[in-house]
Write a protein that holds these residues in place. Sequence first.
Motif, PDB file in Angstrom:
ATOM      1  N   ALA A  11       0.986  -1.311   0.131  1.00 20.50           N
ATOM      2  CA  ALA A  11      -0.061  -0.032   0.011  1.00 20.50           C
ATOM      3  C   ALA A  11       0.937   1.200  -0.070  1.00 20.50           C
ATOM      4  N   GLY A  14       2.276   1.868  -3.459  1.00 25.21           N
ATOM      5  CA  GLY A  14       1.334   2.228  -4.269  1.00 25.21           C
ATOM      6  C   GLY A  14       1.082   3.902  -3.921  1.00 25.21           C
ATOM      7  N   SER A  15       1.336   4.366  -2.777  1.00 26.46           N
ATOM      8  CA  SER A  15       0.914   5.761  -2.447  1.00 26.46           C
ATOM      9  C   SER A  15       2.140   6.502  -3.225  1.00 26.46           C
ATOM     10  N   LYS A  18       1.893   6.678  -6.582  1.00 29.05           N
ATOM     11  CA  LYS A  18       0.762   7.651  -7.213  1.00 29.05           C
ATOM     12  C   LYS A  18       1.096   9.009  -6.886  1.00 29.05           C
ATOM     13  N   ARG A  34      -2.189   3.711  -7.803  1.00 30.58           N
ATOM     14  CA  ARG A  34      -3.500   3.938  -7.067  1.00 30.58           C
ATOM     15  C   ARG A  34      -3.875   2.417  -7.041  1.00 30.58           C
ATOM     16  N   GLN A  37      -2.193   0.423  -4.486  1.00 29.06           N
ATOM     17  CA  GLN A  37      -2.317   0.966  -2.947  1.00 29.06           C
ATOM     18  C   GLN A  37      -3.925   0.551  -2.745  1.00 29.06           C
ATOM     19  N   ASN A  41      -4.629  -2.394   0.568  1.00 29.22           N
ATOM     20  CA  ASN A  41      -5.302  -2.108   1.417  1.00 29.22           C
ATOM     21  C   ASN A  41      -6.724  -3.048   1.673  1.00 29.22           C
TER      22      ASN A  41
END
Length: 55
Positions: A11, A14-15, A18, A34, A37, A41
């Motif tokens: 996650a 991914g953040s 992004k 995204r 992420q 999650n």
Amino acid sequence: MRTKFAHSAEAAKGSVKKVFGRATRNRSLEAEGRADQVKGNLKQSGAKIKDAFKH
């Protein structure tokens, strides 16, 4: 415990992707971040539900 850390790391990765994609105006990198992420999650949520039913 390792899988929880791996899901958190996914996650977080991914953040970062992004934000970097947004900063460089690279829409595909932003979308990929995204997706990573969200996937991380969802895996975290699944692990929490699984733990709740174990106890």
